[in-house]
Motif scaffolding. Structure first.
Motif, PDB file in Angstrom:
ATOM      1  N   MET A   1     -77.741   5.917  64.149  1.00  0.00           N
ATOM      2  CA  MET A   1     -76.699   5.108  63.329  1.00  0.00           C
ATOM      3  C   MET A   1     -77.339   3.581  62.932  1.00  0.00           C
ATOM      4  SD  MET A   1     -73.389   3.347  65.484  1.00  0.00           S
ATOM      5  CE  MET A   1     -72.654   4.986  65.728  1.00  0.00           C
ATOM      6  N   TYR A 111     -75.862   3.862  49.498  1.00  0.00           N
ATOM      7  CA  TYR A 111     -75.506   5.285  49.933  1.00  0.00           C
ATOM      8  C   TYR A 111     -74.867   5.937  48.602  1.00  0.00           C
ATOM      9  CZ  TYR A 111     -77.004   3.972  54.459  1.00  0.00           C
ATOM     10  OH  TYR A 111     -77.746   3.601  55.749  1.00  0.00           O
ATOM     11  N   VAL A 115     -68.017   8.061  51.856  1.00  0.00           N
ATOM     12  CA  VAL A 115     -67.899   7.520  53.124  1.00  0.00           C
ATOM     13  C   VAL A 115     -66.332   7.700  53.801  1.00  0.00           C
ATOM     14  CG1 VAL A 115     -69.964   6.078  53.273  1.00  0.00           C
ATOM     15  CG2 VAL A 115     -67.632   5.262  52.684  1.00  0.00           C
ATOM     16  N   THR A 118     -64.479   6.467  60.864  1.00  0.00           N
ATOM     17  CA  THR A 118     -64.411   7.001  62.221  1.00  0.00           C
ATOM     18  C   THR A 118     -63.744   5.929  63.168  1.00  0.00           C
ATOM     19  OG1 THR A 118     -66.665   6.566  62.442  1.00  0.00           O
ATOM     20  CG2 THR A 118     -66.158   8.744  61.675  1.00  0.00           C
ATOM     21  N   THR A 122     -66.793   1.315  61.582  1.00  0.00           N
ATOM     22  CA  THR A 122     -67.796   2.710  61.611  1.00  0.00           C
ATOM     23  C   THR A 122     -67.255   3.516  60.383  1.00  0.00           C
ATOM     24  OG1 THR A 122     -68.010   2.354  63.864  1.00  0.00           O
ATOM     25  CG2 THR A 122     -68.706   4.283  63.114  1.00  0.00           C
ATOM     26  N   VAL A 124     -68.981   7.302  58.432  1.00  0.00           N
ATOM     27  CA  VAL A 124     -69.904   8.414  58.199  1.00  0.00           C
ATOM     28  C   VAL A 124     -69.846   8.881  56.901  1.00  0.00           C
ATOM     29  CG1 VAL A 124     -68.253   9.993  58.796  1.00  0.00           C
ATOM     30  CG2 VAL A 124     -70.616  10.446  59.412  1.00  0.00           C
ATOM     31  N   THR A 125     -71.158   9.190  56.253  1.00  0.00           N
ATOM     32  CA  THR A 125     -71.360   9.666  55.015  1.00  0.00           C
ATOM     33  C   THR A 125     -71.238  11.301  54.974  1.00  0.00           C
ATOM     34  OG1 THR A 125     -73.743   9.890  55.178  1.00  0.00           O
ATOM     35  CG2 THR A 125     -72.947   7.784  54.742  1.00  0.00           C
ATOM     36  N   GLY A 128     -73.811  13.030  56.716  1.00  0.00           N
ATOM     37  CA  GLY A 128     -73.796  12.694  58.234  1.00  0.00           C
ATOM     38  C   GLY A 128     -74.390  11.288  58.738  1.00  0.00           C
ATOM     39  N   ALA A 129     -74.776  10.545  57.615  1.00  0.00           N
ATOM     40  CA  ALA A 129     -75.391   9.296  58.397  1.00  0.00           C
ATOM     41  C   ALA A 129     -74.276   8.445  58.777  1.00  0.00           C
ATOM     42  CB  ALA A 129     -75.931   8.621  57.096  1.00  0.00           C
ATOM     43  N   GLU A 130     -74.310   7.908  59.957  1.00  0.00           N
ATOM     44  CA  GLU A 130     -73.586   6.954  60.780  1.00  0.00           C
ATOM     45  C   GLU A 130     -73.708   5.309  60.336  1.00  0.00           C
ATOM     46  OE1 GLU A 130     -71.470   8.468  64.481  1.00  0.00           O
ATOM     47  OE2 GLU A 130     -73.651   9.337  64.605  1.00  0.00           O
ATOM     48  N   THR A 132     -72.299   0.948  60.926  1.00  0.00           N
ATOM     49  CA  THR A 132     -71.872   0.439  61.360  1.00  0.00           C
ATOM     50  C   THR A 132     -71.823  -0.999  60.647  1.00  0.00           C
ATOM     51  OG1 THR A 132     -73.216  -0.164  63.086  1.00  0.00           O
ATOM     52  CG2 THR A 132     -71.653   1.446  63.678  1.00  0.00           C
TER      53      THR A 132
END
Length: 482
Positions: A1, A111, A115, A118, A122, A124-125, A128-130, A132
C-alpha cells in the motif's frame, strides 16, 4: 500500500489543480483514459473545430448564397484531411500533458488505469495497487450514455468495424458514411447533424420528443426545431425500439404515437442520447459517499458529502458532481477546489480548515451554447421557470431581421429573447438563436453576474451601429418595467 498527500482522480479540469503550490506534496494522479478529459479529446474542442469546417461548407452551398445574388457550390469534403487537422493538434496536447505529469514532476506519480474506492481515503487500481491519501479530488467526469436496445451490442459500440458510435469515436472514423442516423434531440445530436450533413452525408435525426433541445426555453426549442427541420431530415416524436446490424447497414426500427411503427437503414448510427456521471465502478458506496440524481453529492465548497456531512479532505468537481456538464463550470470548480485544498493543507489535518476560510462555488448565471446551424446560446431562467417561480417578469423577443446587420445577413431565423424582473430591472434569463449567438450572449452574462439593471445596460453605453449587437440593445429597450 502506497500513501500520498494528495490523490487526483481524472485529468480533465482536475489536471489543472496540481501546480507549483503542490511541489512539496506527494501526489498521485489516476487516469484510465486520455489526458485532458472529455472536452479536449471527445467533446467541446474537437467538435467546434469540425463545426467550423461544416460552417464553411454550408456557407459555400448554393442554397445559402443564392439569396445574396451569388452562384457558388460545395463539391466535396476530404474527410481524412478534416479529421487530421483536428486531431493533429489535439493528440500532441494529450500526449504532452501525459508526458509532463508522468516524467517531469518528481513529486507526481501517474497511475494510467481505473481506480475504485474501498474506503473514504483508500482506492485500489485495476492492477491491484492499493493507494491511500490524506486528501482526494474526484474529477472522474462523465461518459456517453448507451441506451439498452434490442439488437444493440453495447460492448461493441465505438469499436472498430461496428457501425454504431457515440461522440467518443464518430470523429475519428476512417471515411464519411453515405448515410447516418442520429438518435437524440440534444446539443450533441444537433451539432453532429450539422457537421455531417454539411459535409455531404445523408443524415436523419430521430428525436423522441416533439422538439429539439427540450430543456431550453420553449420559444428557443420550438423555433430551433422548425429551422433545423427545414434544413435536415428530422423525425420528431420518434422512439427507437430495436436496432440490427446487417450487411446492408444498420436497420433501426421506430415507433411514433401517430404513425405506428417504421424503420430506416443507414451506413452508421450515432447514439447522441446524452452523458452521465462516471459513478459506475468508482465504488462510492464502499466509501460511504452520498449521491444525488446520479451524481456525487457535494456542498457549496465542493466538499464530498457522506450522510450529509463533508468528508474531511475529499473534494469533487466537474461532471462527476456538478449539475452543469460544462467545461467552463468544471474549470471554475477546479479553481475553487485548488483554493480549498491549499487552505485545508495550511490548516493542518484534513478537514481542519474552517468553512469560513474556504471558497464558495459560484453557479450564478451559467451560460451554455449549441454550436449548430442555427447557433443557440442561453443563460438563466427560461420563461417557463420564471412563471413557475411566480416572478413578476417582463419579456421581449427581438428578431435579427429588425436590425441593419440582420438585413446584411438576410436573416429570417435569428432572435434574442430576454426576461427581466419587472421591479428590480435585473435580467433573469437571456436566450439567443442565430449567427454568433454564443458571443452575443456574453455581455448579458456579465450584466447578470454583476447585477447591472437592463435599462442601464441599454442606455448608458454606446452600441456600435450597424453591428449585430444592436439586436441585444433593442431587446433590452423593449423590456417594460414598473
Amino acid at each position: 500500500m502506497t500513501h500520498y498527500d494528495l490523490l487526483v482522480i481524472g485529468t480533465g479540469s482536475g489536471n489543472s489543480i496540481v501546480d507549483e503550490h503542490f511541489d512539496s506534496q506527494k501526489v498521485a494522479i489516476a487516469e484510465a483514459h486520455l489526458f485532458g478529459g472529455t472536452c479536449l479529446n471527445v467533446g467541446c474542442i474537437p467538435t467546434k473545430m469540425f463545426v467550423k469546417t461544416a460552417d464553411l461548407a454550408r456557407t459555400a452551398s448554393a442554397a445559402h448564397t443564392a439569396r445574396f445574388g451569388l452562384t457558388t457550390s460545395f463539391s466535396a469534403a476530404d474527410w481524412p484531411a478534416i479529421r487530421d487537422r483536428v486531431f493533429g493538434r489535439i493528440d500532441p496536447i494529450e500526449a504532452g500533458g501525459r508526458d509532463y505529469r508522468t516524467n517531469r514532476l518528481p513529486n507526481v506519480t501517474v497511475y494510467p488505469e481505473h481506480v475504485r474506492f474501498t474506503g473514504p481515503r483508500t482506492v485500489v487500481t485495476d492492477s491491484g495497487a492499493e493507494i491511500t491519501a490524506d486528501r482526494i479530488v474526484i474529477a472522474a467526469g462523465s461518459h456517453a450514455h448507451v441506451p439498452e436496445l434490442p439488437g444493440l451490442d453495447a460492448a461493441r459500440v465505438d469499436s472498430p468495424g461496428y457501425p454504431v458510435a457515440t461522440s467518443n469515436s464518430i470523429m475519428r472514423i476512417d471515411s464519411l458514411p453515405r448515410s447516418l442516423t442520429i438518435i437524440g434531440g440534444g446539443f450533441i445530436a444537433a451539432e453532429f447533424a450539422h457537421v455531417f450533413s454539411s459535409l455531404g452525408v445523408d443524415v436523419t435525426v430521430l428525436v423522441r420528443g416533439d422538439h429539439f433541445l427540450s430543456h431550453a426555453d420553449s420559444t428557443v426549442s420550438e423555433r430551433f426545431t422548425s429551422a433545423f427541420a427545414a434544413a435536415h431530415h428530422v423525425r420528431t416524436g420518434t422512439s427507437v425500439t430495436a436496432l440490427e446490424v446487417t450487411g446492408a447497414g444498420v436497420h433501426v426500427t421506430t415507433r411514433t404515437s401517430d404513425r405506428g411503427t417504421g424503420s430506416l437503414t443507414s451506413d452508421m448510427v450515432l447514439l447522441a442520447t446524452g452523458r452521465v456521471p462516471s459513478l459506475e465502478g468508482l465504488g462510492v458506496d464502499r466509501a460511504g459517499f452520498d449521491t444525488t440524481e446520479g451524481r456525487l453529492a457535494v456542498d457549496d465548497r465542493q466538499r464530498v458529502l457522506a450522510g450529509g456531512t463533508p468528508v474531511p479532505g475529499v473534494f469533487a468537481l466537474g461532471d462527476i458532481s456538478s449539475p452543469y456538464l460544462l467545461k467552463h463550470v468544471a474549470n471554475h470548480e477546479a479553481r475553487v477546489v485548488r483554493a480549498n485544498l491549499l487552505a485545508d493543507i495550511a490548516a493542518g489535518a484534513p478537514g481542519a480548515a474552517e468553512a469560513a476560510d474556504l471558497t464558495v462555488v459560484n453557479h450564478r448565471a451559467v451560460p451554455s451554447a449549441v454550436f449548430s446551424d442555427p447557433q443557440v446560446a442561453t443563460v438563466g431562467l427560461t420563461e417557463e421557470q420564471a412563471a413557475a417561480a411566480g416572478v413578476d417578469y417582463t419579456v421581449k423577443v427581438q428578431e435579427y431581421a429588425d436590425v441593419a446587420y440582420g438585413w446584411a445577413l438576410e436573416d429570417r431565423i435569428g432572435f434574442v429573447k430576454l426576461l427581466a424582473d419587472r421591479r428590480t430591472r435585473r435580467l433573469l434569463g437571456a436566450h439567443i438563436v442565430g449567427d454568433d449567438a454564443s458571443m452575443l450572449l456574453q455581455p448579458l452574462v456579465q450584466a447578470m453576474s454583476f447585477d447591472l439593471p437592463a435599462d442601464r445596460m441599454a442606455k448608458e453605453q454606446y452600441w456600435i451601429h450597424p453591428a449585430l449587437p444592436e439586436v441585444v440593445e433593442n431587446a433590452l429597450l423593449g423590456l417594460e418595467f414598473d
